[in-house]
Structure formats: structure tokens, C-alpha cells
Design a protein around this motif. Sequence first.
Motif, short mmCIF file in Angstrom:
data_model
loop_
_atom_site.label_atom_id
_atom_site.label_comp_id
_atom_site.label_asym_id
_atom_site.label_seq_id
_atom_site.Cartn_x
_atom_site.Cartn_y
_atom_site.Cartn_z
N VAL A 218 6.31 1.04 11.20
CA VAL A 218 7.67 1.56 11.32
C VAL A 218 8.68 0.49 10.91
N GLU A 219 8.41 -0.74 11.28
CA GLU A 219 9.29 -1.85 10.92
C GLU A 219 9.33 -2.05 9.40
N LEU A 220 8.16 -1.99 8.75
CA LEU A 220 8.11 -2.19 7.30
C LEU A 220 8.81 -1.07 6.54
N LEU A 221 8.65 0.16 7.00
CA LEU A 221 9.31 1.28 6.32
C LEU A 221 10.82 1.26 6.53
N ASP A 222 11.26 0.70 7.66
CA ASP A 222 12.70 0.60 7.93
C ASP A 222 13.39 1.94 7.71
N VAL A 223 12.89 2.96 8.38
CA VAL A 223 13.39 4.33 8.19
C VAL A 223 14.80 4.46 8.75
N GLN A 224 15.65 5.15 7.99
CA GLN A 224 17.03 5.38 8.38
C GLN A 224 17.22 6.83 8.83
N PRO B 12 9.37 7.42 -4.25
CA PRO B 12 9.95 6.94 -2.99
C PRO B 12 10.41 5.49 -3.11
N LYS B 13 11.34 5.12 -2.24
CA LYS B 13 11.85 3.75 -2.25
C LYS B 13 10.75 2.75 -1.90
N CYS B 14 9.92 3.12 -0.94
CA CYS B 14 8.84 2.21 -0.53
C CYS B 14 7.68 3.00 0.04
N ILE B 15 6.51 2.35 0.04
CA ILE B 15 5.27 2.94 0.51
C ILE B 15 4.58 1.93 1.42
N VAL B 16 4.18 2.37 2.60
CA VAL B 16 3.33 1.55 3.47
C VAL B 16 1.93 2.13 3.41
N TYR B 17 0.97 1.27 3.08
CA TYR B 17 -0.42 1.67 2.91
C TYR B 17 -1.25 0.96 3.98
N VAL B 18 -1.84 1.75 4.88
CA VAL B 18 -2.73 1.22 5.92
C VAL B 18 -4.16 1.42 5.43
N SER B 19 -4.94 0.35 5.39
CA SER B 19 -6.25 0.39 4.74
C SER B 19 -7.36 -0.11 5.65
N THR C 131 5.06 -6.28 -1.95
CA THR C 131 5.95 -7.28 -1.36
C THR C 131 5.38 -7.93 -0.10
N LYS C 132 4.60 -7.17 0.68
CA LYS C 132 4.05 -7.73 1.90
C LYS C 132 2.66 -7.16 2.15
N ALA C 133 1.79 -7.98 2.72
CA ALA C 133 0.45 -7.51 3.10
C ALA C 133 -0.12 -8.47 4.14
N VAL D 12 -12.57 -4.99 7.65
CA VAL D 12 -11.29 -5.63 7.34
C VAL D 12 -10.21 -4.56 7.29
N GLU D 13 -9.33 -4.56 8.29
CA GLU D 13 -8.21 -3.62 8.35
C GLU D 13 -6.96 -4.35 7.88
N SER D 14 -6.14 -3.65 7.10
CA SER D 14 -4.96 -4.32 6.55
C SER D 14 -3.81 -3.33 6.39
N ILE D 15 -2.63 -3.88 6.14
CA ILE D 15 -1.45 -3.07 5.91
C ILE D 15 -0.64 -3.72 4.79
N ALA D 16 -0.07 -2.89 3.91
CA ALA D 16 0.64 -3.41 2.75
C ALA D 16 1.92 -2.62 2.53
N LEU D 17 2.95 -3.30 2.05
CA LEU D 17 4.22 -2.67 1.72
C LEU D 17 4.45 -2.77 0.22
N PHE D 18 4.73 -1.63 -0.38
CA PHE D 18 5.07 -1.54 -1.81
C PHE D 18 6.51 -1.07 -1.93
N GLU D 19 7.29 -1.75 -2.75
CA GLU D 19 8.69 -1.37 -2.98
C GLU D 19 8.91 -1.08 -4.44
N ARG D 20 9.75 -0.08 -4.68
CA ARG D 20 10.03 0.32 -6.06
C ARG D 20 10.66 -0.83 -6.82
N GLY D 21 10.08 -1.12 -7.98
CA GLY D 21 10.49 -2.28 -8.74
C GLY D 21 11.86 -2.16 -9.32
#
Length: 461
Positions: free
Chosen positions: A308-314, A410-417, A438-440, A452-461
Motif C-alpha cells: 500500500v505504501e509503494l502504490l501510494d494510492v490517492q 497505469p502510473k505504477c505497478i506493484v508486483y508481489v512474487s 524503481t524499488k525491489a 524467495v518472496e519479493s516485492i517490486a515497484l515499477f513506475e511509468r518511464g
Amino acid sequence: MRSKRPPFPTASKSRKPVPPKRGGKPSTSTPTVTIDALSHEVRGIARVQGKTLFVDNALPGETVKVRYLANRAKFDEAVATEILESAPERQSPPCPHFELCGGCALQHMQPQAQIAAKEKILLDQLQRFADARPDEVLPPLTSDTFGYRRKARIGVRFGREKGRRGQLLFGFREKRSNDLTDIQQCPVMPAEFSGQIPQLRQLLEDCDEARHISHIEVAMGEDAIALVVRHLQPLPESDLARLLDFVRERSWHLYLQADETAQKVFPEDGAERLHYQLPEFDLTLQFHPQDFVQVNFDINRQMVHRAVELLDVQPDERVLDLFCGLGNFTLPLAKRAKEVIGVEGATELTARARENAELNRIENVRFQGADLTADFATSPWARGGFDKVLLDPPRTGALELVRNIARFNPKCIVYVSCNPATLARDTAELIQRGYRLTKAGVMDMFPHTTHVESIALFERG
């Protein structure tokens, strides 16, 4: 440090060596090797006469004696039987069943070293398959490494020898085998269950037809423990009475499963649900004992917070949650967004998600069943587009899905893997479609295992 004793019990001499796939017997030699690195399966890597050797229970920098398990064309497999020079990261495995049980593979490795190795695996896979490195490596999410596992399936086998009852086997599969490890405890499960394993074993010993029970599923909510007893033939009334007495004394729940559907038999309140809470979002989520839920409640709470923090939903944004399950991410996101659409392929989980939305009086969310491998861009529920997207796919990843997501822009994507290899493959696809990693970071959802569980943030370039 030098040691002449193995750091774990040696295997039974009666155990047969694992046969190689290409014929022939594994080498009977016990060479001394030096471990150079860890593989992506968190096994030690050594070289013997120019050939790669993967070594279980070995750490980088160690000198070990090994016993071969399999000889293959391009590599061999072995297990360390004696540690001659140990690494600083080595510890004595806390579980007495570690050497045989396939439930945990890394108890010989200190927890901080485990998570560091998993972070390296994630970053290596991203570099190898996507030629990418996140702008920021997120701090690992960690918690207690024992007593965390809230769900498990425990095998039951009741052998017979010369027409007489043989030994009860109650436990998880052995490493590299379909045989069961006979356990008396399980430190990665909460003490309120692990401490009852001897009594549960005795209960099965006392049953008249325990041979009809194939396994027991254990599910623990924050309110109760449930046992799901899978039986291949109807159980006699005497055995059912024993099971009922056992759970009644402990205020546990009991389900019987003769086919695909488990039926609750105690308590007779009709509510086939356990629950867990997400206090930060003032949410209670209910689940059936056989539903998919994250087994580590503490890490799950941290993971939901981070997503929720990474998506920063408004408040004016529309969010898409893919592989939404029973609403683990969807409902917290709905507390922040204008609207959230949760999509899931398993219809029973979609129904559970709707129940949870109603239970928590959340109205700005809709749940949809759909085949997420198909193009859904023109589906009625997808009209209007989405500002942000969260996806939590199975181990196979979401290659076709990320191609469809990109069409929403979308502006950004959070991928939980739960699989860094498929995350890396899908990362390459997203980068091609104009997104930046941008973040992982990793999450210690399954301490002492190779997952190995991970989370990644992708932002539109």
C-alpha cells in the motif's frame, strides 16, 4: 574452526541412494571439496575434476566431505557429511528432524545469512534475465523465524508388517523422497500446535482404522486451530468419537474430507471459517481452512503495509488488484482509493472476497472472476482504465498478464512474487513497455526454506 563431527545427524544406513536419471550408480567416493558459492536453490557449489557439484547443507567458504546422491551428465549432487572448515554463518540446526525432513532446508544457516542469500538471488536473477537493477533495494521484511507457519499438510502412513500393525509415520516428506519423516515436533509451527504433535500421534495410534487416513491439514487462524482429516474410506464411529474428544478438549475445529470437499463436524455452529486481522487497516479477513492464505501472518501484515505504501494510492484513483484471492490486498487498498477491482481465477476465493468486503462494510470494491491468462482489456469491469495496479501471481508468473496491463498504461505497478526467475522474466517485459524498476526487496515469508518472496515497484518511464 575444525570439526570431525557432522553438524547434523547422519542418515540411516538403510536409506537407498538416489539413483541418477541417466543410469549407473552414484559415485561411492567421499571427496573433500571447497564450497565456492551458493546456487539459486541455496545449495553449495563446488567443482570436482572440472564438474559442478551441488552440495546440500554446505555454505560458501567451507571445506566439507560429501556423500554423492546422484551423478548426472552436466552436474552431480551430494550432501555434506562432515564439516572440516565451517563458515561463520553456520549454526546447529534447531530441529532434530532437519537432516531428513524436507520441510526446511536452511536451518544450518543463520537467519541473517539466509535473507542475505535470498536478496542476492533476487538481484542476480533480475540482472541475468532482465538486465535490470532496482534504483533502490528495499530493506528485507523479517520477523520471528520459528513458530511462524500457520498452515501445513502432514502425511499419515500406517504400515503393516506380516499382517500386524506396523509403525505410524506422521510427518512431512523426506528430502528427495516420497517417504515420510516421522516427526515429534515442528519448530516452524506455532507452539500451540507443535506441542500437541505427540498427543495427535497417539490419537492416530489408538484409532482402529488410521490406515484410511492419508493426511491431516492444519490451519491456524487468530481465533482457532482447525484439523482437516483426509480419509480414503469411511471412518468407524469409534475413530470419529476419538477425533471429536481430541478437538473438543482443545477447543479446536474438526473437518472431515472424503472427497474434494471438507465438511465441518465440530463445533456444530455452521461457521466454516477462521480469521486473521490486519490491524493497521482495521480489517478482519475470514477464510476456510483449505483456502489459500499467506502462512506467515506477521510478514503478511508487513507485506500489505509495504504494498500500500509503494502504490501510494490517492482518494481519486482507481486500482486493479490481480490474483486478489480473498481480498488480502484489495480491502486495504479500498481504504485509500476511490475504487478497487479485485480479479481472481478461483471462483471460491472470489466468493470469499465478497464475504470479507461485506463483513468489513467496504462498498467501493468489486470482485470479478476471470481467466487472467486471456486478454481482459475489453471486459466490462476493465472499462475506464486504472491508475495503479497490484499483482500477486503464482510461481509461473504473469507474462501474458503484464502485456495486457501495459495497455492500461497505469502510473505504477506493484508486483508481489514468490519466484524471482519469473519476476525477472516479467520485469524484462515491463521494461520493454516503458516501465522502470524503481524499488525491489525480499520478504522472509518462509524462513529456513529456499523459497524467495519479493516485492517490486515499477513506475511509468
